[in-house]
Write a protein that holds these residues in place. Structure first.
Motif, mmCIF file in Angstrom:
data_model
loop_
_atom_site.group_PDB
_atom_site.id
_atom_site.type_symbol
_atom_site.label_atom_id
_atom_site.label_comp_id
_atom_site.label_asym_id
_atom_site.label_seq_id
_atom_site.Cartn_x
_atom_site.Cartn_y
_atom_site.Cartn_z
ATOM 1 N N ASN A 371 0.815 -1.207 0.000
ATOM 2 C CA ASN A 371 0.000 0.000 0.000
ATOM 3 C C ASN A 371 0.855 1.266 0.000
ATOM 4 O O ASN A 371 0.578 2.219 -0.744
ATOM 5 N N ILE A 372 1.898 1.279 0.814
ATOM 6 C CA ILE A 372 2.782 2.454 0.874
ATOM 7 C C ILE A 372 3.444 2.697 -0.473
ATOM 8 O O ILE A 372 3.640 3.839 -0.904
ATOM 9 N N GLN A 391 10.290 -0.965 -1.310
ATOM 10 C CA GLN A 391 8.975 -1.074 -0.700
ATOM 11 C C GLN A 391 9.077 -1.296 0.805
ATOM 12 O O GLN A 391 8.374 -0.652 1.600
ATOM 13 N N GLU A 394 10.391 1.942 2.632
ATOM 14 C CA GLU A 394 9.369 2.994 2.735
ATOM 15 C C GLU A 394 8.318 2.624 3.773
ATOM 16 O O GLU A 394 7.859 3.474 4.542
ATOM 17 N N ALA A 395 7.926 1.355 3.804
ATOM 18 C CA ALA A 395 6.915 0.908 4.769
ATOM 19 C C ALA A 395 7.446 1.015 6.190
ATOM 20 O O ALA A 395 6.737 1.472 7.104
ATOM 21 N N LYS A 428 1.402 6.520 2.685
ATOM 22 C CA LYS A 428 1.687 6.253 1.266
ATOM 23 C C LYS A 428 1.817 7.550 0.475
ATOM 24 O O LYS A 428 2.622 7.642 -0.449
#
Length: 514
Positions: A371-372, A391, A394-395, A428
């Motif tokens: 999702n992020i 990914q 970032e999450a 996000k």
């Protein structure tokens, strides 16, 4: 209103329900989510159920409505021990639930959704379409709801869909009516109408279980309030014998007050967004007319107004989700900008947090990591390949920065509480490093503790130089977070208020200045 409602909802004068739950417990895979919860409610009473997201409210409601069987405890209706194995069995006992998460059929019309399960038939076989439309119109009119009965539900705003859900639930022969956050997407005017409907139902003998995070509603409408925290029953109070501060402390285990957020850096005089003469139409219907304002660097600017005033349409237009406006000029950082797509909006430094996080903001079955990364995919892919490392990084950054209560980047979003889901939506879009954040109902359906965290986050973002356009259906939120606000009515700006000029009365007056 009272007579209209009485003629619509069929409640027998001698059918007041007496319902009690004793020692209710619920476990999933050995994890206890409810422990020794007891609750009693009688016909004619409005009994509010409060607690933070994850406190156990939803599980308790599912047990009452037959969706789930408790692991322990008993339930009685009118002195009879009952075991409800399905929602159909609950409805047979007169228990009707109005869910917070909408259960409408998107492709069907307003009329078809309102009358779903109660369709008038011709010759006992065919649905009488003409009569169906007529009766749906009458139901909506009696409750003071103004909607086009021929319009597909998928084309309605979230608040309008909520009105359809409410009208459908109120058609049923309820003795016990469970209302889960029924005003979460409604403006103050629509919420006031619903309050009157609920009072009338109670006067007719309906037992109402009302779930809300809005403290003003609790004290306006409730007789008693029961508070859950982490699956435990904290207590039941007469509303006349308690205070908002006491209830909040019961819910979160500490004192929380909604006050003006603390700002350390005042807004800069630098204008980052200038809108002049903005116009927008949907066919022949005017959605926005001659809208103009400036947004400064580090400013939180509120966009007020009633449901349908044009608040969401304005944010969507700025973001590019509505295509190019029919009139006017949009200037970003001194240069002309007409975002015609969301991708163009992101490229211009905008980010939109939509009012419907579950419908438009999240992939509920996917982990936080996916999702992020969603808005980053066009920016950070090479040769069509996605970096798993990117990914995950970032999450993890979003989880730490926003204090998301999760097991890690692989935690499925649909299993998070509402407040933590909203933080994922924020995370996000913050990952795109926007200059302007468009917030449409950012605290809808989340508890007071999570709201407090989001208010604090908005203040910190503004202090860092991020500019914010803020939309809410709760007037106190404007007072808490905004430096200034403009108010819309039927697509036109009816006034501007400084922080010192903002009050419940001044905002309401401008919102209804046709």
């Amino acid at each position: 209103m009272s007579n209209a409602v009485a003629s619509t909802v069929a409640i027998s004068a001698d059918s007041k329900a007496e319902m009690s739950l004793s020692g209710i417990g619920m476990s999933f895979s050995g994890v206890s989510v409810l422990r020794d919860v007891s609750l009693a409610i009688t016909g004619g009473e409005i009994h509010t159920l409060m607690g933070e997201n994850g406190a156990g409210k939803s599980t308790l409601v599912k047990i009452i409505s037959g969706v789930q069987k408790p692991s322990f405890g008993t339930m009685e209706i009118d002195g009879r021990a009952v075991t409800l194995a399905s929602p159909r069995e609950a409805e047979a006992e007169g228990i009707v639930i109005m869910h917070q998460e909408l259960s409408l059929v998107p492709e069907m019309t307003v009329a078809e959704n309102v009358m779903l399960g109660h369709e008038p038939v011709h010759r006992s076989i065919f649905i009488d379409r003409k009569r169906l439309r007529k009766e749906a119109k009458a139901v909506l009119a009696r409750f003071g709801f103004t909607l086009d009965v021929d319009r597909p539900v998928k084309d309605l705003r979230v608040g309008e869909q909520q009105l359809v859900e409410i009208a459908r639930a109120l058609l049923m022969d309820a003795r016990v009516l469970i209302m889960d956050e029924p005003t979460s997407a409604l403006s103050q005017t629509e919420a006031d109408i619903l309050m009157e409907v609920v009072r009338d139902l109670a006067l007719q003998g309906v037992a109402v279980i009302y779930i809300s995070h809005r403290m003003d509603e609790v004290f306006e409408i409730s007789d008693r309030v029961t508070v859950l925290r982490d699956g435990d029953l904290i207590g039941t109070k007469l509303v006349s014998d308690t205070t908002p501060g006491e209830l909040v402390e019961m819910m979160v285990g500490r004192s929380v007050e909604i006050e003006k957020i603390e700002r350390h850096t005042p807004a800069s005089p630098e204008v980052v967004l200038s809108v002049k003469g903005l116009g927008l139409k949907d066919g022949e219907k005017v959605l926005l007319e001659d809208v103009g304002f400036d947004l400064r660097k580090g400013e939180v600017l509120g966009i007020g107004g009633l449901l349908g005033a044009g608040r969401t349409e304005l944010l969507e237009t700025l973001f590019g989700a509505r295509g190019v406006p029919v009139a006017g000029k949009i200037t970003l950082n001194g240069g002309n900008c007409w975002p015609s797509t969301p991708a163009a909006g992101v490229e211009a430094g905008l980010a939109l947090i939509t009012e419907d996080r579950k419908g438009n903001g999240l992939l509920l079955e996917r982990p936080i990591r996916d999702n992020i990364a969603l808005p980053l995919l066009p920016l950070k892919t090479r040769y069509g390949l996605v970096s798993q490392r990117m990914q995950t990084a970032e999450a993890e950054a979003a989880i730490e920065k926003l204090r998301i209560a999760a097991l890690g980047p692989d935690h499925v979003v649909g299993r998070l509480s509402g407040g933590n889901q909203q933080k994922v939506v924020l995370g996000k879009w913050l990952a795109t490093h926007p200059n302007i954040l468009l917030l449409d109902e950012p605290t809808r359906g989340i508890d007071i503790g999570a709201k407090d965290e989001i208010y604090e986050l908005i203040g910190k973002l503004a202090d860092s130089g991020l500019s914010v356009l803020f939309v809410s259906s709760e007037i106190p939120e404007y007072l808490a977070v905004c430096d200034r606000m403009i108010v819309l009515c039927e697509g036109r700006i009816t006034g501007e208020l400084s922080a010192d000029e903002m009050s419940v009365d001044s905002i309401k007056e401008l919102a209804m200045r046709f």
